[in-house]
Write an enzyme that holds these catalytic residues in place. Structure first.
Site, PDB file in Angstrom:
ATOM      1  N   ASP A   1     -22.847 -61.488  11.339  1.00 43.37           N
ATOM      2  CA  ASP A   1     -22.127 -60.127  11.634  1.00 43.37           C
ATOM      3  C   ASP A   1     -21.259 -59.670  10.295  1.00 43.37           C
ATOM      4  O   ASP A   1     -20.684 -58.843  10.605  1.00 43.37           O
ATOM      5  CB  ASP A   1     -21.406 -60.279  12.927  1.00 43.37           C
ATOM      6  CG  ASP A   1     -20.003 -60.643  12.852  1.00 43.37           C
ATOM      7  OD1 ASP A   1     -19.751 -61.525  12.007  1.00 43.37           O
ATOM      8  OD2 ASP A   1     -19.035 -59.957  13.533  1.00 43.37           O
ATOM      9  N   GLU A   2     -21.296 -60.336   9.100  1.00 41.82           N
ATOM     10  CA  GLU A   2     -20.794 -59.893   8.329  1.00 41.82           C
ATOM     11  C   GLU A   2     -21.110 -60.034   6.923  1.00 41.82           C
ATOM     12  O   GLU A   2     -22.142 -61.142   6.678  1.00 41.82           O
ATOM     13  CB  GLU A   2     -19.144 -60.453   8.230  1.00 41.82           C
ATOM     14  CG  GLU A   2     -19.291 -62.058   8.169  1.00 41.82           C
ATOM     15  CD  GLU A   2     -17.665 -62.716   8.017  1.00 41.82           C
ATOM     16  OE1 GLU A   2     -16.984 -62.160   7.331  1.00 41.82           O
ATOM     17  OE2 GLU A   2     -17.699 -63.596   8.946  1.00 41.82           O
TER      18      GLU A   2
ATOM     19  N   ASP B   1     -17.970 -56.162   8.767  1.00 42.00           N
ATOM     20  CA  ASP B   1     -17.944 -56.893   9.988  1.00 42.00           C
ATOM     21  C   ASP B   1     -18.152 -56.197  11.233  1.00 42.00           C
ATOM     22  O   ASP B   1     -17.202 -55.320  11.626  1.00 42.00           O
ATOM     23  CB  ASP B   1     -16.725 -57.804   9.811  1.00 42.00           C
ATOM     24  CG  ASP B   1     -16.604 -58.844  10.805  1.00 42.00           C
ATOM     25  OD1 ASP B   1     -16.155 -60.096  10.505  1.00 42.00           O
ATOM     26  OD2 ASP B   1     -16.751 -58.896  12.030  1.00 42.00           O
TER      27      ASP B   1
HETATM   28  P1  TTP Z   1     -16.371 -62.707  14.275  1.00 39.57           P
HETATM   29  O1  TTP Z   1     -16.776 -61.380  13.555  1.00 39.57           O
HETATM   30  O2  TTP Z   1     -15.483 -63.906  14.062  1.00 39.57           O
HETATM   31  O3  TTP Z   1     -15.825 -62.173  15.818  1.00 39.57           O
HETATM   32  P2  TTP Z   1     -16.339 -61.065  16.569  1.00 39.57           P
HETATM   33  O4  TTP Z   1     -17.391 -60.196  15.771  1.00 39.57           O
HETATM   34  O5  TTP Z   1     -17.015 -61.385  18.000  1.00 39.57           O
HETATM   35  O6  TTP Z   1     -14.916 -60.254  16.608  1.00 39.57           O
HETATM   36  P3  TTP Z   1     -14.135 -59.473  15.445  1.00 39.57           P
HETATM   37  O7  TTP Z   1     -14.226 -57.917  16.112  1.00 39.57           O
HETATM   38  O8  TTP Z   1     -12.823 -59.877  15.694  1.00 39.57           O
HETATM   39  O9  TTP Z   1     -14.834 -59.418  14.334  1.00 39.57           O
HETATM   40  O10 TTP Z   1     -17.555 -63.417  14.874  1.00 39.57           O
HETATM   41  C1  TTP Z   1     -18.911 -62.906  14.832  1.00 39.57           C
HETATM   42  C2  TTP Z   1     -19.716 -63.511  15.898  1.00 39.57           C
HETATM   43  O11 TTP Z   1     -20.104 -65.059  15.554  1.00 39.57           O
HETATM   44  C3  TTP Z   1     -18.855 -63.389  17.455  1.00 39.57           C
HETATM   45  O12 TTP Z   1     -19.434 -62.409  18.108  1.00 39.57           O
HETATM   46  C4  TTP Z   1     -19.521 -64.619  18.148  1.00 39.57           C
HETATM   47  C5  TTP Z   1     -19.867 -65.759  16.753  1.00 39.57           C
HETATM   48  N1  TTP Z   1     -18.722 -66.573  16.918  1.00 39.57           N
HETATM   49  C6  TTP Z   1     -18.881 -67.587  17.698  1.00 39.57           C
HETATM   50  O13 TTP Z   1     -19.863 -68.172  17.956  1.00 39.57           O
HETATM   51  N2  TTP Z   1     -17.761 -68.509  17.600  1.00 39.57           N
HETATM   52  C7  TTP Z   1     -16.665 -68.440  17.036  1.00 39.57           C
HETATM   53  O14 TTP Z   1     -15.855 -68.889  17.212  1.00 39.57           O
HETATM   54  C8  TTP Z   1     -16.454 -67.191  16.360  1.00 39.57           C
HETATM   55  C9  TTP Z   1     -15.235 -66.687  16.011  1.00 39.57           C
HETATM   56  C10 TTP Z   1     -17.524 -66.197  16.268  1.00 39.57           C
HETATM   57 MG    MG Z   2     -17.140 -59.796  13.872  1.00 32.28          MG
END
Ligand code: TTP
Ligand code: MG
Length: 359
Positions: free
Chosen positions: A103-104, A8
């Site tokens: 992203d994951e 991720d």
């Molecule tokens: P996430 O992997 O949940 O968040 P992140 O990558 O920003 O942070 P982390 O380091 O905790 O993993 O989500 C990936 C992307 O998806 C995030 O950058 C933006 C998008 N997203 C949204 O648009 N709305 C949301 O509520 C979330 C959680 C993510």
């Molecule tokens: Mg993320």
């Protein structure tokens, strides 16, 4: 036994903005719509998180918590591009890649593991490759099951690597709050906490009949997951073969202009999906249903591939006009595209969490 990685990106959107705009590096950055437009935080850089800024928070709140944060609008095209790049790095390692969002992804690396290439080493090498090639960090969880790998990837963010050794799943999960468990949403959590169940160990040790009575099948599943038992496999998404949209009318339509308008509208819907999936195709298809329910399709393969609504509605409109004779009336029209250019297997892009107010 399987070996699963869950990878991720850290603060994905915000990190991409910092990558592309060096002046934002090391600074609190939030991606999302403006406070004035009632925007919401999609992603917050780790610098912004130190001030308590979190995803899904109103931008107004984020700006109150961290007035010096720089807000930038989301650039989905760019995030999709990076997503494609990282998925292709993953697929270099194993074909068993299951993207969950941009992203994951889960990676089943079972067959890659060797005596001198253990899962932890594989994960470290993967992190390094992503960092070297894309300039971004991912956090990786390594475990024998998907659910444990996913929880593990979140343990040591950012730039984390958490390995749960075989046999250690239950002990790893035990102290964690119930909300970390797969499938425990706010409602379920509330009911469990009301019954004094707070950690995953509490679920593991809970009376199975009580769980079953109160949560049915879901209760059984929760307990299995809490014990570290999860047989779900990494599912490789199938290749998209065609993209289409259709509509059925309340009343049959014969008017050429009205029909062309429908084709235009459907073309827009198809174009949107094509864009989202990063596809462009050479075969344009029109599906028609007459008043008497006869259904047929007409298609044309173009010398070039199309993705935009305009490029699509033009040939689709020509196919339509060839069928407008003898006062025929239609009850359904569909527009589709196939014959995609990429020969490489192209997974269905996982859907994106949507928020109002992105700007
Ligand atoms: P996430 O992997 O949940 O968040 P992140 O990558 O920003 O942070 P982390 O380091 O905790 O993993 O989500 C990936 C992307 O998806 C995030 O950058 C933006 C998008 N997203 C949204 O648009 N709305 C949301 O509520 C979330 C959680 C993510
Ligand atoms: Mg993320």
């Amino acid at each position: 036994m399987r070996h699963i990685l869950h990878a991720d990106f850290d603060a994905f959107y915000a990190s991409v903005e910092q990558l592309d705009k060096p002046h934002l590096r090391g600074k609190p950055v939030v991606v999302g719509g403006s406070a004035e437009g009632r925007g919401v935080v999609a992603s917050a850089s780790y610098e912004a998180r130190e001030f308590g800024v979190r995803s899904a928070m109103p931008m107004r709140t984020a700006q109150r918590l961290c007035p010096q944060a720089v807000r930038v609008g989301a650039r989905f095209e760019r995030y999709r591009e990076i997503s494609r790049d990282v998925m292709s790095i993953f697929r270099d390692l194993t074909p068993l890649v299951e993207p969950l969002s941009l992203d994951e992804a889960y990676l089943d690396v079972t067959v890659v593991v060797e005596d001198d290439n253990q899962p932890a080493k594989i994960a470290a090498a993967l992190k390094r490759r992503v960092k070297d090639e894309l300039g971004l960090t991912i956090s990786v969880g390594v475990a024998t099951t998907k659910s444990v790998a996913k929880i593990a990837s979140d343990m040591d963010k950012p730039d984390g690597l958490t390995v749960v050794a075989p046999g250690e799943e239950r002990a790893f999960l035990a102290p964690l709050p119930i909300r970390d468990l797969w499938g425990v949403g706010p409602k379920t959590a509330e009911r469990l906490i009301a019954a004094g169940i707070e950690t995953i160990a509490d679920i593991a040790e809970c009376d199975a009949d009580w769980l079953q009575e109160n949560f049915g099948k879901h209760g059984e599943q929760m307990q299995r997951l809490a014990l570290g038992i999860d047989d779900s496999v990494v599912v490789v998404s199938r290749e998209t073969k065609s993209v289409s949209a259709e509509t059925t009318f309340a009343q049959d339509i014969g008017d050429p202009d009205a029909l062309q308008e429908v084709v235009d509208r459907l073309s827009q819907r198809v174009a949107q999906q094509l864009r989202r999936k990063q596809l462009q195709g050479r075969t344009v298809k029109l599906k028609l249903r007459l008043s008497d329910f006869t259904t047929f399709t007409r298609q044309r393969t173009l010398p070039y591939s199309v993705q935009s609504a305009a490029d699509l509605s033009q040939p689709a409109g020509e196919l339509l006009r060839a069928e407008l004779y003898g006062g025929r009336r239609f009850r359904l029209i569909g527009v589709g595209v196939s014959g995609f250019e990429q020969s490489e297997a192209h997974p269905d892009e996982p859907h994106q969490l949507r928020f109002a107010g992105f700007g």
